[in-house]
Design a protein around this motif. Structure first.
Motif, PDB file in Angstrom:
ATOM      1  N   VAL A  81       0.877  -1.165   0.000  1.00  0.00           N
ATOM      2  CA  VAL A  81       0.000   0.000   0.000  1.00  0.00           C
ATOM      3  C   VAL A  81       0.912   1.212   0.000  1.00  0.00           C
ATOM      4  O   VAL A  81       1.736   1.364   0.910  1.00  0.00           O
ATOM      5  N   THR A  82       0.804   2.040  -1.010  1.00  0.00           N
ATOM      6  CA  THR A  82       1.771   3.129  -1.183  1.00  0.00           C
ATOM      7  C   THR A  82       1.088   4.490  -1.215  1.00  0.00           C
ATOM      8  O   THR A  82      -0.127   4.605  -1.419  1.00  0.00           O
ATOM      9  N   VAL A  83       1.876   5.518  -1.005  1.00  0.00           N
ATOM     10  CA  VAL A  83       1.438   6.905  -1.176  1.00  0.00           C
ATOM     11  C   VAL A  83       2.508   7.622  -1.973  1.00  0.00           C
ATOM     12  O   VAL A  83       3.652   7.160  -2.072  1.00  0.00           O
ATOM     13  N   GLN A  84       2.112   8.784  -2.523  1.00  0.00           N
ATOM     14  CA  GLN A  84       3.048   9.585  -3.298  1.00  0.00           C
ATOM     15  C   GLN A  84       3.293  10.921  -2.614  1.00  0.00           C
ATOM     16  O   GLN A  84       2.448  11.398  -1.835  1.00  0.00           O
ATOM     17  N   PRO A  85       4.418  11.550  -2.888  1.00  0.00           N
ATOM     18  CA  PRO A  85       4.790  12.773  -2.158  1.00  0.00           C
ATOM     19  C   PRO A  85       3.786  13.907  -2.280  1.00  0.00           C
ATOM     20  O   PRO A  85       3.627  14.701  -1.351  1.00  0.00           O
TER      21      PRO A  85
ATOM     22  N   PRO B 234       5.322   2.756   2.226  1.00  0.00           N
ATOM     23  CA  PRO B 234       6.342   3.233   1.286  1.00  0.00           C
ATOM     24  C   PRO B 234       5.838   4.450   0.509  1.00  0.00           C
ATOM     25  O   PRO B 234       4.687   4.482   0.050  1.00  0.00           O
ATOM     26  N   VAL B 235       6.685   5.441   0.389  1.00  0.00           N
ATOM     27  CA  VAL B 235       6.397   6.605  -0.446  1.00  0.00           C
ATOM     28  C   VAL B 235       7.144   6.397  -1.768  1.00  0.00           C
ATOM     29  O   VAL B 235       8.374   6.246  -1.770  1.00  0.00           O
ATOM     30  N   VAL B 236       6.422   6.392  -2.871  1.00  0.00           N
ATOM     31  CA  VAL B 236       7.022   6.074  -4.170  1.00  0.00           C
ATOM     32  C   VAL B 236       6.849   7.242  -5.122  1.00  0.00           C
ATOM     33  O   VAL B 236       5.931   8.054  -4.981  1.00  0.00           O
ATOM     34  N   ASP B 237       7.750   7.334  -6.105  1.00  0.00           N
ATOM     35  CA  ASP B 237       7.622   8.351  -7.137  1.00  0.00           C
ATOM     36  C   ASP B 237       6.729   7.839  -8.259  1.00  0.00           C
ATOM     37  O   ASP B 237       6.131   6.752  -8.155  1.00  0.00           O
ATOM     38  N   GLU B 238       6.618   8.609  -9.329  1.00  0.00           N
ATOM     39  CA  GLU B 238       5.721   8.225 -10.428  1.00  0.00           C
ATOM     40  C   GLU B 238       6.155   6.932 -11.104  1.00  0.00           C
ATOM     41  O   GLU B 238       5.331   6.211 -11.674  1.00  0.00           O
ATOM     42  N   ALA B 239       7.426   6.606 -11.030  1.00  0.00           N
ATOM     43  CA  ALA B 239       7.928   5.372 -11.638  1.00  0.00           C
ATOM     44  C   ALA B 239       7.800   4.174 -10.703  1.00  0.00           C
ATOM     45  O   ALA B 239       8.139   3.053 -11.087  1.00  0.00           O
ATOM     46  N   GLY B 240       7.325   4.399  -9.465  1.00  0.00           N
ATOM     47  CA  GLY B 240       7.158   3.299  -8.527  1.00  0.00           C
ATOM     48  C   GLY B 240       8.379   2.996  -7.707  1.00  0.00           C
ATOM     49  O   GLY B 240       8.421   1.968  -7.025  1.00  0.00           O
TER      50      GLY B 240
END
Length: 371
Positions: free
Chosen positions: A310-314, A334-340
């Motif tokens: 389960v992720t979130v983005q900045p 985990p915080v992920v960027d657009e590329a995952g």
């Protein structure tokens, strides 16, 4: 009006006490639940029917306009404007006071037994009857002041319900709107303040919280306002005691357990591919369980322990991240960027600190406004 407020508070104590005892009585009855409203209706009839006959004959209007069987709006109207059949002088005062006490018992019988009724209209009727009786008595004792009994009835309505329900502002505005003007605003505020303080430890609603801060609705509003304009990137840690531990799918559980021991502050371990893209997560709880089975750990890989991430983005709002944290049951996401690719881990403590600061600001603002 001060004396009326004290009398209203005293009657509020009586109303709440009778209401509670009647509920306890019907709860203790060893009969089917569907039968209790019938018992309540029978007792109500035995109480009210003789009164309607006796009082009705005495005033020449058998059973009409007393407001005992119903919401009590007729009784409120009689207390405010008077009626041709209302007895003059002290007999009228006695009748209105008796109706107020009877209305308390009748309402408690109906509601406590499970009858189809509410407590708002009866409470307003009781307060209006008390105020009407008080106003008529005051007018008889002090004729030179030219007092209007209807004004005391309106104030009694507002103060009584506002006191037993701990809703002074709502009942104050409601009665002003019912009266069509705000001429009684000052005596209403005076009575409401006295009754509210006198009944601060008593309420007709047992589930009512002590303050707005304890209300789930208040917490939700504060939470939403606190987190609405904060982004995930605003609360990410800028420094760690140890770097984030990233796992590869083919690593053995033995190696994972060793890495987890070296990073005690990390609860969630992202599993990434060769390009750093997130594939899944392994939790420290899974590793603790596996650590007790050393033989199994030798043949278990990270891909076997991996859970769906389960992720979130900045750039997402912190309120979204909080919902994701609560829904997942994890302490970190985990915080992920657009590329995952994994950037950082968002800890629940980071979100909680933002919320607590917002609550403290709200409480400080409330105290400043109150003072």
């Amino acid at each position: 009006y001060v004396i009326l407020a004290l009398a209203t508070a005293l009657l509020g104590v009586v109303f709440i006490g009778v209401f509670r005892r009647m509920h306890a009585l019907f709860d203790s009855l060893k009969i089917p639940q569907w039968l209790k409203p019938g018992v309540g209706g029978l007792l109500l009839g035995l109480l009210v029917a003789p009164l309607l006959v006796v009082v009705g004959r005495a005033i020449g209007q058998p059973g009409q306009g007393l407001g005992l069987l119903g919401g009590g709006y007729g009784a409120m109207q009689m207390a405010i404007t008077g009626n041709a059949f209302l007895p003059p002088e002290w007999m009228g005062v006695l009748l209105l006071g008796a109706l107020a006490l009877t209305k308390i018992l009748a309402s408690s019988l109906t509601i406590a037994s499970g009858g189809s009724a509410g407590d708002f209209a009866p409470a307003m009727a009781v307060g209006g009857l008390l105020g009407g009786a008080f106003g008529r008595g005051a007018a008889l004792l002090l004729p030179e002041l030219n007092l209007q009994p209807g004004a005391f009835a309106l104030v009694g309505m507002s103060a009584f319900y506002g006191g037993i329900a701990h809703a002074p502002l709502s009942s104050l505005v409601l009665v002003c709107e019912l009266a069509g003007n705000y001429d009684l605003l000052v005596p209403l505020m005076l009575c409401q303040g006295i009754v509210f303080v006198a009944l601060r430890n008593r309420s007709i609603y047992p589930a009512q919280v002590a303050s707005p801060e304890e209300s789930p609705l208040y917490r939700d509003v504060v939470l939403k306002s606190a987190l609405a304009h904060v982004r995930v990137r605003d609360v990410l840690r800028t420094s760690r005691a140890t770097p984030i531990v990233l796992l590869e799918p083919g690593w053995t559980a033995q190696r994972l357990i060793q890495l987890a021991a070296e990073a005690p502050e990390q609860e969630v371990f992202p599993v990434v591919d060769a390009g750093g893209k997130l594939l899944g997560i392994v939790t420290s709880n899974s590793l603790r369980v596996l650590g007790a089975e050393k033989e199994t750990a030798r043949f278990t890989l990270a891909v076997d322990l991996m859970e769906r991430p389960v992720t979130v983005q900045p750039d997402q709002e912190l309120s979204h991240a909080l919902r994701a944290l609560i829904g997942s049951g994890y302490r970190e996401l985990p915080v992920v960027d657009e590329a995952g690719r994994v950037i950082e881990l968002l800890d629940e403590a980071d979100v909680a600190s933002v919320y607590l600061r917002a609550v403290q600001r709200a409480e400080s603002a409330d105290r400043a406004t109150t003072y």
